[in-house]
Scaffold this active site. Sequence first.
Site, PDB file in Angstrom:
ATOM      1  N   ASP A  14       0.866  -1.172   0.000  1.00 19.75           N
ATOM      2  CA  ASP A  14       0.000   0.000   0.000  1.00 19.75           C
ATOM      3  C   ASP A  14       0.907   1.227   0.000  1.00 19.75           C
ATOM      4  O   ASP A  14       1.620   1.484   0.981  1.00 19.75           O
ATOM      5  CB  ASP A  14      -0.892  -0.025   1.238  1.00 19.75           C
ATOM      6  CG  ASP A  14      -1.783   1.205   1.377  1.00 19.75           C
ATOM      7  OD1 ASP A  14      -1.654   2.149   0.559  1.00 19.75           O
ATOM      8  OD2 ASP A  14      -2.602   1.228   2.310  1.00 19.75           O
ATOM      9  N   VAL A  15       0.910   1.982  -1.078  1.00 17.16           N
ATOM     10  CA  VAL A  15       1.866   3.093  -1.192  1.00 17.16           C
ATOM     11  C   VAL A  15       1.594   4.211  -0.194  1.00 17.16           C
ATOM     12  O   VAL A  15       2.461   5.069   0.010  1.00 17.16           O
ATOM     13  CB  VAL A  15       1.909   3.679  -2.633  1.00 17.16           C
ATOM     14  CG1 VAL A  15       2.393   2.641  -3.626  1.00 17.16           C
ATOM     15  CG2 VAL A  15       0.563   4.275  -3.028  1.00 17.16           C
ATOM     16  N   ASN A  47       3.537   5.795 -10.261  1.00 13.32           N
ATOM     17  CA  ASN A  47       2.331   5.742 -11.074  1.00 13.32           C
ATOM     18  C   ASN A  47       1.040   5.490 -10.298  1.00 13.32           C
ATOM     19  O   ASN A  47      -0.036   5.859 -10.762  1.00 13.32           O
ATOM     20  CB  ASN A  47       2.519   4.637 -12.130  1.00 13.32           C
ATOM     21  CG  ASN A  47       1.222   4.212 -12.766  1.00 13.32           C
ATOM     22  OD1 ASN A  47       0.651   4.925 -13.580  1.00 13.32           O
ATOM     23  ND2 ASN A  47       0.724   3.028 -12.377  1.00 13.32           N
ATOM     24  N   TYR A  49      -8.831  14.680  -7.270  1.00 18.71           N
ATOM     25  CA  TYR A  49      -7.901  14.153  -8.276  1.00 18.71           C
ATOM     26  C   TYR A  49      -7.082  15.276  -8.892  1.00 18.71           C
ATOM     27  O   TYR A  49      -5.850  15.184  -9.010  1.00 18.71           O
ATOM     28  CB  TYR A  49      -8.690  13.410  -9.356  1.00 18.71           C
ATOM     29  CG  TYR A  49      -7.814  12.618 -10.297  1.00 18.71           C
ATOM     30  CD1 TYR A  49      -7.329  11.361  -9.937  1.00 18.71           C
ATOM     31  CD2 TYR A  49      -7.454  13.122 -11.549  1.00 18.71           C
ATOM     32  CE1 TYR A  49      -6.516  10.625 -10.786  1.00 18.71           C
ATOM     33  CE2 TYR A  49      -6.642  12.397 -12.408  1.00 18.71           C
ATOM     34  CZ  TYR A  49      -6.186  11.144 -12.022  1.00 18.71           C
ATOM     35  OH  TYR A  49      -5.379  10.423 -12.869  1.00 18.71           O
ATOM     36  N   LYS A  83      -2.976  15.906  -8.700  1.00 12.92           N
ATOM     37  CA  LYS A  83      -2.125  15.879  -9.887  1.00 12.92           C
ATOM     38  C   LYS A  83      -1.426  17.216 -10.130  1.00 12.92           C
ATOM     39  O   LYS A  83      -0.296  17.246 -10.637  1.00 12.92           O
ATOM     40  CB  LYS A  83      -2.946  15.454 -11.103  1.00 12.92           C
ATOM     41  CG  LYS A  83      -3.411  13.995 -11.034  1.00 12.92           C
ATOM     42  CD  LYS A  83      -2.242  13.040 -10.862  1.00 12.92           C
ATOM     43  CE  LYS A  83      -2.657  11.587 -10.919  1.00 12.92           C
ATOM     44  NZ  LYS A  83      -1.503  10.667 -10.801  1.00 12.92           N
TER      45      LYS A  83
END
Length: 248
Positions: free
Chosen positions: A58-59, A85, A153, A157
């Site tokens: 789990d990043v 990513n 989101y 980003k």
Amino acid sequence: MAGVALVTGAGSGIGRASALALLADGWRVALIGRRGAALEQTAAQAGAGDRALALPCDVSDAAAVEAAFTATVDRFGRLDMLFNNAGTNVAARPIDELSIDEWDTVISVNLHGAFLCARAAFARMRGQDPQGGRIINNGSISAHVPRPGSVPYTVSKHAITGLTRSLSLDGRPFNIACGQIDIGNAASAMTERMAVGMPQADGSTRPEPCMDVNHVGQAVVQMANLPLETNVQFITIMATAMPFIGRG
């Protein structure tokens, strides 16, 4: 220049396509993602034998990220490239209809997770001999312009662009290059709904064209194979006719 790469979100979509492209090019690749079975499928699809290492992780978990990067270096001896990513999203809605849990879910993976992985990669690249490496961040078209109802989101980003620029500067003394790939409408499970219809800035809902996700993998390999004295700072790869140029 085939070396050692680590790809996050390697169990599906852009991450899987990029990992497969790197393995086909001769790289040794650590595959990071939440679902161990999906990572094993990526490794099996590559047919790369011991050049692929599946590491469920789990990043957004700092301890899990450190363990995965340590396991990568223990197995392959060094780390030459990180494709940062892994990402997630929630259903589109205005900010006042967005729950705090939904915000936290997106930010914890897309931003906090990217920070943790970049931090772990930077430390390994700075400390190894020969020193250096490359970090490629997945920015997305949303690093430039938002879609309707995409606050968490888009914020995540846009922040990735700041991470890319800062790492590009801070990495110079240690031979660490950092670039960003901004991707638009690469066909994957996350983009299946685009064929049905996506909300547009004018209030309409229309289908959008998608591109072959394998073209993204090829672009990542091209960036990864450059010598460290050369860097692709930003690249945009997208379905030619998607609403980006002229969006809104």
